[in-house]
Design a protein around this motif. Sequence first.
Motif, PDB file in Angstrom:
ATOM      1  N   TYR A  82       4.810   6.680 -32.825  1.00 38.87           N
ATOM      2  CA  TYR A  82       5.217   7.940 -33.224  1.00 38.87           C
ATOM      3  C   TYR A  82       4.437   9.223 -32.213  1.00 38.87           C
ATOM      4  CZ  TYR A  82       6.674   5.700 -37.588  1.00 38.87           C
ATOM      5  OH  TYR A  82       7.165   4.936 -38.866  1.00 38.87           O
ATOM      6  N   VAL A  85       3.090  13.458 -32.568  1.00 41.66           N
ATOM      7  CA  VAL A  85       2.844  14.609 -33.210  1.00 41.66           C
ATOM      8  C   VAL A  85       2.684  15.676 -32.102  1.00 41.66           C
ATOM      9  CG1 VAL A  85       0.577  14.083 -33.743  1.00 41.66           C
ATOM     10  CG2 VAL A  85       1.549  15.692 -34.999  1.00 41.66           C
ATOM     11  N   SER A 136       7.909  19.373 -36.189  1.00 43.68           N
ATOM     12  CA  SER A 136       8.157  19.578 -37.588  1.00 43.68           C
ATOM     13  C   SER A 136       7.966  18.431 -38.394  1.00 43.68           C
ATOM     14  CB  SER A 136       9.727  19.999 -37.586  1.00 43.68           C
ATOM     15  OG  SER A 136      10.124  19.944 -39.129  1.00 43.68           O
ATOM     16  N   ASP A 137       7.450  18.737 -39.557  1.00 38.66           N
ATOM     17  CA  ASP A 137       7.128  17.486 -40.433  1.00 38.66           C
ATOM     18  C   ASP A 137       8.300  16.908 -41.131  1.00 38.66           C
ATOM     19  OD1 ASP A 137       4.332  17.423 -39.894  1.00 38.66           O
ATOM     20  OD2 ASP A 137       3.620  18.508 -41.571  1.00 38.66           O
ATOM     21  N   SER A 138       9.267  17.520 -41.006  1.00 40.07           N
ATOM     22  CA  SER A 138      10.405  16.786 -41.409  1.00 40.07           C
ATOM     23  C   SER A 138      11.449  16.313 -40.320  1.00 40.07           C
ATOM     24  CB  SER A 138      11.652  17.909 -42.014  1.00 40.07           C
ATOM     25  OG  SER A 138      11.918  18.939 -40.894  1.00 40.07           O
ATOM     26  N   GLY A 171       9.292  12.148 -36.016  1.00 39.85           N
ATOM     27  CA  GLY A 171       8.262  11.845 -35.171  1.00 39.85           C
ATOM     28  C   GLY A 171       8.416  11.092 -34.042  1.00 39.85           C
ATOM     29  N   PHE A 206       6.395  15.045 -35.400  1.00 41.44           N
ATOM     30  CA  PHE A 206       5.680  15.634 -36.212  1.00 41.44           C
ATOM     31  C   PHE A 206       5.104  16.965 -35.970  1.00 41.44           C
ATOM     32  CE2 PHE A 206       5.512  11.112 -37.515  1.00 41.44           C
ATOM     33  CZ  PHE A 206       6.660  11.342 -38.649  1.00 41.44           C
ATOM     34  N   ARG A 207       4.476  17.752 -36.943  1.00 41.46           N
ATOM     35  CA  ARG A 207       3.873  19.102 -36.430  1.00 41.46           C
ATOM     36  C   ARG A 207       2.563  18.850 -37.082  1.00 41.46           C
ATOM     37  NH1 ARG A 207       2.063  23.434 -38.812  1.00 41.46           N
ATOM     38  NH2 ARG A 207       2.667  22.887 -40.852  1.00 41.46           N
ATOM     39  N   THR A 208       1.936  18.189 -38.081  1.00 41.92           N
ATOM     40  CA  THR A 208       0.517  18.244 -38.624  1.00 41.92           C
ATOM     41  C   THR A 208      -0.034  16.691 -38.493  1.00 41.92           C
ATOM     42  OG1 THR A 208       1.290  17.688 -40.658  1.00 41.92           O
ATOM     43  CG2 THR A 208       1.226  20.072 -40.155  1.00 41.92           C
ATOM     44  N   LYS A 254       0.362  14.827 -42.011  1.00 39.92           N
ATOM     45  CA  LYS A 254       1.689  14.161 -42.069  1.00 39.92           C
ATOM     46  C   LYS A 254       1.735  12.857 -41.368  1.00 39.92           C
ATOM     47  CE  LYS A 254       6.301  13.087 -42.595  1.00 39.92           C
ATOM     48  NZ  LYS A 254       6.695  12.843 -43.773  1.00 39.92           N
ATOM     49  N   SER A 255       1.415  12.923 -39.883  1.00 42.47           N
ATOM     50  CA  SER A 255       1.462  11.775 -38.773  1.00 42.47           C
ATOM     51  C   SER A 255       0.619  10.646 -39.404  1.00 42.47           C
ATOM     52  CB  SER A 255       1.399  12.450 -37.474  1.00 42.47           C
ATOM     53  OG  SER A 255      -0.031  12.962 -37.484  1.00 42.47           O
TER      54      SER A 255
END
Length: 704
Positions: free
Chosen positions: A61, A63, A68-70, A73, A79-81, A84-85
Amino acid sequence: MSGRPTQTEQRPYPAGALRETTARRPPIRRFARAVQLAAVLGILAATIVNGIQFASAGNVYFVSPGGSDSAPGTLASPFRTINKSFTVLRPGDTLYVRGGVYAERAAPRITVGTSSAGILVSNFSGERPVVQGSLYLTNPSYWTVSGINVMAADDNKPGNPVVRLRGGTHWSFADAEVWHGISTAGVLVQHSPSSFTLRGLYVHGILPAKPDEQGDLIRIRSGSGGVVERSVLAGSPSGAGLRIGSDTSTAPATGIIVRYNTMYGNWAPSNVTFIGVAAGNRVERNILVSPGTSSGNISAVGLKGTQNVAADNVGWLSPRLVQTGVAGLVDGGKNLILDPKFVNVGLGDFHTTAGAALTYGAFAPLPVPVVGPTATPSVFPSVTPTPTLTALPTPSPSISPSSTPTVTPPPPPPPPPPPVNVGERLYSSTSFWNTQISSGASVDSNSAGMVQAALVAYRSNANFANTDSWGIPIVFASSGDKTYNVACTKYDCGTSISFRIPAGAKPTTGSDHHLVVVDGSKELDMWGATYNSSADSWSASSRYVTDAYGWGAMCALGQHCNGSVAAGFAAFGGIARPEEFSDSYIPHALTITTPLTRSGYIACPATHTDGKSSSADALPEGARVQLDPSFNVAGQSWPQWKKVIARTLQVYGAYVSDTGGTLAIRGEADLNRSGAWSKAGVPEGAGISDIPWDHMQVLTLKPC
């Protein structure tokens, strides 16, 4: 500070390392960078790290701050954060963290790995991610987190650690810089983890939340079979470099090996401190310099445990290496008292040049494997390769050839324009910056107390902060330069600002990213300045426009307003420039930072404060300090540039502008006109501990 990270101004610790102030010290940023690259080389080439097997079939994955967290990944859609990741990772997975700032308090609910399928988190090849907030992991069993830097945000809750690692087994946190916390610890280990590793860290710029508390760089409250190695822990005026044990918990800290680290200037009380039920721990092959007690570089406070052994270390600036008369603290022999002769503490370069010390500390050659206590993790050869300040090749992430990412660097920006008006003094002739101290100026009734507590106490690491990391750069715009709408991302963003900025202008390389631009009579001060070459755009965490030839602060005397430096001054106020050293003194007052600034008191002409201490002996921001005019500067055997600074302190004095990780006088960063300091014969980041700080005086304070 103005609600923004302050240097670590400065940064790392020695050369203006805490804020941007940041401090918080000198910048041994080169060490942090080199150690991350070395770690990437070692981790990506291996299938086993710290005795943990990483399954090749796991998911990979990515980040990125621009993700974006949606998103799924992937490299193309990251991912953004951090939160989340981290939560999606399962045994055998790998996460690559792209460079940039992640403004979040990351405390993800994570899944544990296994001995046959660990979880790997690493910075992306050649990039530097920074979590601006905090990183808390609970039960990170069989996790390896490498190259993820963490800087506390200014709005972190005082007292909370910057990094907290709770419980778990066979985990590693490595190859990272941790700094700028108002906290009990930069890195806190608790809830009895086992077989853990802290490696290749650079921790600095940690201050306590209250005057009677400690601000340790690393604190291990409990745990067993841990290793702390290959790290630099520097400049905690109110805490230990490493504190092992707890005075409030019955859970033991045992079987911990502390080896091949360099610790400097940790004063409360020493570089390594054992406390409470710490037992069966070992300290070896470290370089330990400048503790805050004459008891030793390794000391104990309320120690109840036994067999904490210190052997074969190098110590300096203390009459002994190990405190005597403590039953649970054992001098195991072969401890040496000798000067390691660091290359340049002011620049944060802790390489040693003393032959007898070359095989000790964070930069020692890889050792022959040794046998430690049975609880020690068994894979000693996995020690990170010795950090080096020379450039390392940049590897690519180890994923399948068909999807191997290639990162094409953007074309270099056009060369910066030559600076102009280098001999012209900014701000009006009636500005406080340009007004000499009158003869017989009154001295504050508590001058002696403030000088001792806020200046003399920090003199050993005093430095001239004129480096590319922690100085203040300036460029001058002309009619042909492009006008940018400078976006604001964090503080005081209610006003739009358009300003001409020369092509190729560069902010400082430290965490504060300062840049001053002068266009005609206007001055743009940016903190957190960032240029996006793809979009040809500028943004800043905060930015302000003031009169370059006006009063020298962001608002009038007696008013309150913020600025890119904590006292609300114009950012280039008091900044020494290379050309100004050609005379016997600089033609304006200087600007100074200290770790001990007073809270709740704005001294005229300051318009703001980020002072941290309630002590009456702390220096308020805005205070003006002066070197006793009767001191014989000419009779000193100093280089000429240092005499110029001292003489300026007599004629104009210096204003306290910010909270810093070290005692520092600030100069221009010449990265937009490389070589200016060299041509002037003035070193960058040099120590100024021999300035007679005990002959300084604080002029009478007036609250604003």
